[in-house]
Design a protein around this motif. Structure first.
Motif, PDB file in Angstrom:
ATOM      1  N   SER A 154      -7.883  -3.367   1.461  1.00 30.76           N
ATOM      2  CA  SER A 154      -7.288  -4.678   1.189  1.00 30.76           C
ATOM      3  C   SER A 154      -8.261  -5.832   1.408  1.00 30.76           C
ATOM      4  O   SER A 154      -8.014  -6.956   0.969  1.00 30.76           O
ATOM      5  CB  SER A 154      -6.070  -4.893   2.089  1.00 30.76           C
ATOM      6  OG  SER A 154      -6.459  -5.148   3.439  1.00 30.76           O
TER       7      SER A 154
ATOM      8  N   SER B  39      -8.779  -7.166   4.260  1.00 31.06           N
ATOM      9  CA  SER B  39      -8.220  -8.044   5.297  1.00 31.06           C
ATOM     10  C   SER B  39      -8.554  -7.594   6.709  1.00 31.06           C
ATOM     11  O   SER B  39      -8.384  -8.369   7.652  1.00 31.06           O
ATOM     12  CB  SER B  39      -6.699  -8.111   5.143  1.00 31.06           C
ATOM     13  OG  SER B  39      -6.341  -8.590   3.869  1.00 31.06           O
TER      14      SER B  39
ATOM     15  N   TYR C 160      -6.923  -0.936   8.855  1.00 29.12           N
ATOM     16  CA  TYR C 160      -5.883  -1.265   7.871  1.00 29.12           C
ATOM     17  C   TYR C 160      -4.664  -0.363   8.043  1.00 29.12           C
ATOM     18  O   TYR C 160      -3.529  -0.842   8.149  1.00 29.12           O
ATOM     19  CB  TYR C 160      -6.453  -1.127   6.460  1.00 29.12           C
ATOM     20  CG  TYR C 160      -5.432  -1.269   5.358  1.00 29.12           C
ATOM     21  CD1 TYR C 160      -4.941  -2.524   5.000  1.00 29.12           C
ATOM     22  CD2 TYR C 160      -4.958  -0.161   4.672  1.00 29.12           C
ATOM     23  CE1 TYR C 160      -3.998  -2.655   3.989  1.00 29.12           C
ATOM     24  CE2 TYR C 160      -4.020  -0.279   3.664  1.00 29.12           C
ATOM     25  CZ  TYR C 160      -3.546  -1.532   3.322  1.00 29.12           C
ATOM     26  OH  TYR C 160      -2.608  -1.653   2.325  1.00 29.12           O
TER      27      TYR C 160
END
Length: 517
Positions: free
Chosen positions: A96, A98, A105
């Protein structure tokens, strides 16, 4: 006695002086954590809750095996992830973008879901623990006793330099494509060669990229964490399998007793062959299932089965059956057998007293109301704000379920009499429809209860058994006329939704069609 309570009693009997019981689970973040992996954690959680129910203190550990190597690119990830095969999960990029890594994740994804279940284990991240040097002395112990370990794992004698119980990640490429060339016990030096061409001689005690192999890593952690209970999948539970071998190793190498163990069966998806697997993409994740079921129901699904019993999760009309069973259990909790009572305790902690509005009723009504929750509230007329909140929550899950899994429940009300409806009406059918037409036309003269009583009284055969059969046929007749199917919500609610004038019009059409013929 419920299996979790029985396990808790056995643990107390085995360790009568123990003040704090350590219970452990372990998961590799190889992809999305699915409902099969969830059984690992929830089995431990139930035993923890049972121990605390008996007045004991616990420590509940969830180890993330994120120092394992990335072995296979899961379905759904781009092909370029092949370049990371062989690296620790913590060195693979997050899909992702992020989080710090692939491991982070999937770890955070599952940890957030566990919070929704009220499950809060102590997280231990093995990549951090290995690279911090916490296990260095134990790794050296295992290397020095590698012949003993090799004999237990392989079942035969091994030469001193033919077996090493560790995986070495290359310092340059960070992959496990390495071969140990030599290990000097006196100097504590390790020599390895990597497929990338890198060659190195390093001190084992300070090299941060060495990990014990699974059947050695598992017992090592039992000794470090002083684990008293841990479950495992059936692939670890067979004779000569991981648990049996690891138990030998923990006794002889790490001088600790193995924990009490429960093997658990795999969870399947109804209509799908084989076990769930992140690598194949054949999974049902907890967060997806929470879109359909409340956390208490999901916990109950697991609590009611012995861990070594397999079961499938159905997403078809089984959902109605699951809800109906759970609602029935909640509403007659005190009359249940002890096992079921404790399964509900583990699932709800007695926070839910009863279920006032059935999911099946909502599933029958909601599509007819174009998924308008306010109209649903108007039809069901909840008596308390708590009941209204419950209806809205169930309606949200019901709408998701119908839209994603059971499109055949996307029913609509008929605007005209179904073609051919009147062709097979019997004399009784016509008489019942005429009586129902008159009843609905005078609906203002009835309360909700007396209206339903009057509907039931339309088939009036003297024989009770025959009357019930006729009532069933009569209601199917109305469902066919209003919905063009054989089932639906309660008849009085259905007529409310259809509306007095439309209901009368449809019945008039059916009767006129018969008489004109």
């Amino acid at each position: 006695m419920h299996w979790a309570l029985k396990t808790a009693h056995a643990l107390i009997e085995e360790h009568p002086e123990r003040e704090i019981f350590v219970l452990a689970s372990g998961i590799s973040p190889s992809g999305s954590i699915h409902m099969g992996n969830f059984r690992e954690v929830v089995t431990t959680y139930f035993v923890k809750e049972a121990l605390e129910y008996l007045g004991k203190k616990t420590r509940f550990i969830l180890s993330w095996d994120d120092f394992d190597r990335f072995r296979k690119v899961p379905a759904g990830l781009p092909e370029h992830y092949n370049q990371y095969l062989g690296m620790p999960y913590t060195q693979v990029p997050d899909p992702s973008g992020s989080y710090a890594s692939y491991a982070a994740y999937y770890e955070k994804e599952f940890e957030e879901v566990l919070n929704q279940f009220g499950i809060h284990p102590e997280m231990r991240y093995q990549s951090d623990l290995y690279q911090s040097g916490q296990y260095s002395e134990l790794i050296i112990d295992a290397m020095n006793q590698r012949q003993v370990i090799g004999r237990m794992i392989k079942g035969e004698e091994v030469a001193l330099n033919d077996y090493y119980p560790v995986t070495v990640y290359c310092r340059r490429c960070l992959k496990a494509h390495t071969k140990i060339l030599a290990y000097d016990e006196i100097q504590g030096s390790l020599e390895y060669q990597c497929q990338c061409g890198h060659h190195e001689i390093t001190e084992l005690c300070s090299y941060p990229l060495v990990k014990l192999d699974w059947k050695v890593d598992w017992p090592m952690r039992w000794s470090v964490e002083d684990v008293h209970f841990e479950p495992g999948g059936k692939d670890h539970s067979s004779a000569g399998g991981s648990f049996e071998k690891s138990s030998e190793i923990v006794r002889q190498v790490f001088h600790h007793e193995p924990p009490m163990y429960l093997g658990y069966e795999f969870i399947g998806i109804k209509g799908s062959d084989g076990k769930m697997s992140s690598s194949t993409g054949k999974v049902m994740t907890p967060d997806e299932l929470l879109c359909i079921y409340p956390p208490q129901m999901i916990l109950y699904m697991y609590a009611r089965f012995l861990p070594d019993h397999a079961f499938d999760i159905g997403l078809d009309d089984d959902v109605i059956r699951q809800y109906s069973e759970f609602e029935r259990m909640l509403n007659r909790r005190e009359a249940l057998e002890e096992d079921y009572q404790f399964a509900l305790y583990l699932s709800t902690q007695n926070k839910i007293v009863q279920s006032s509005t059935s999911f099946s009723q909502i599933a029958a009504l909601l599509p007819l109301l174009a998924y308008d929750h306010s109209r649903l509230i108007d039809v069901l007329k909840p008596e308390t704000i708590e009941e209204e909140i419950e209806i809205n929550i169930k309606a949200t899950r019901c709408q998701y379920w119908i839209n994603h899994y059971v499109s055949h429940r996307q029913i609509q009300m008929n605007q005209e009499m179904p073609s051919g409806f009147s062709q097979h009406l019997t004399e009784d059918d016509r008489r019942w429809l005429h009586a129902c037409r008159e009843l609905v036309a005078s609906r203002l003269d009835y309360t909700s209860d007396t209206f339903m009583d009057a509907l039931y009284a339309i088939p009036n055969h003297q024989d009770l058994k025959v009357r019930r059969q006729q009532q069933k046929r009569f209601f199917k007749l109305l469902y066919g006329l209003f919905l063009n199917q054989t089932f639906g919500p309660k008849i009085n609610l259905l007529i409310d939704i259809v509306g007095q004038s439309k209901a009368v019009s449809l019945m008039d059409q059916s009767l006129e069609s018969v008489y004109s013929a």
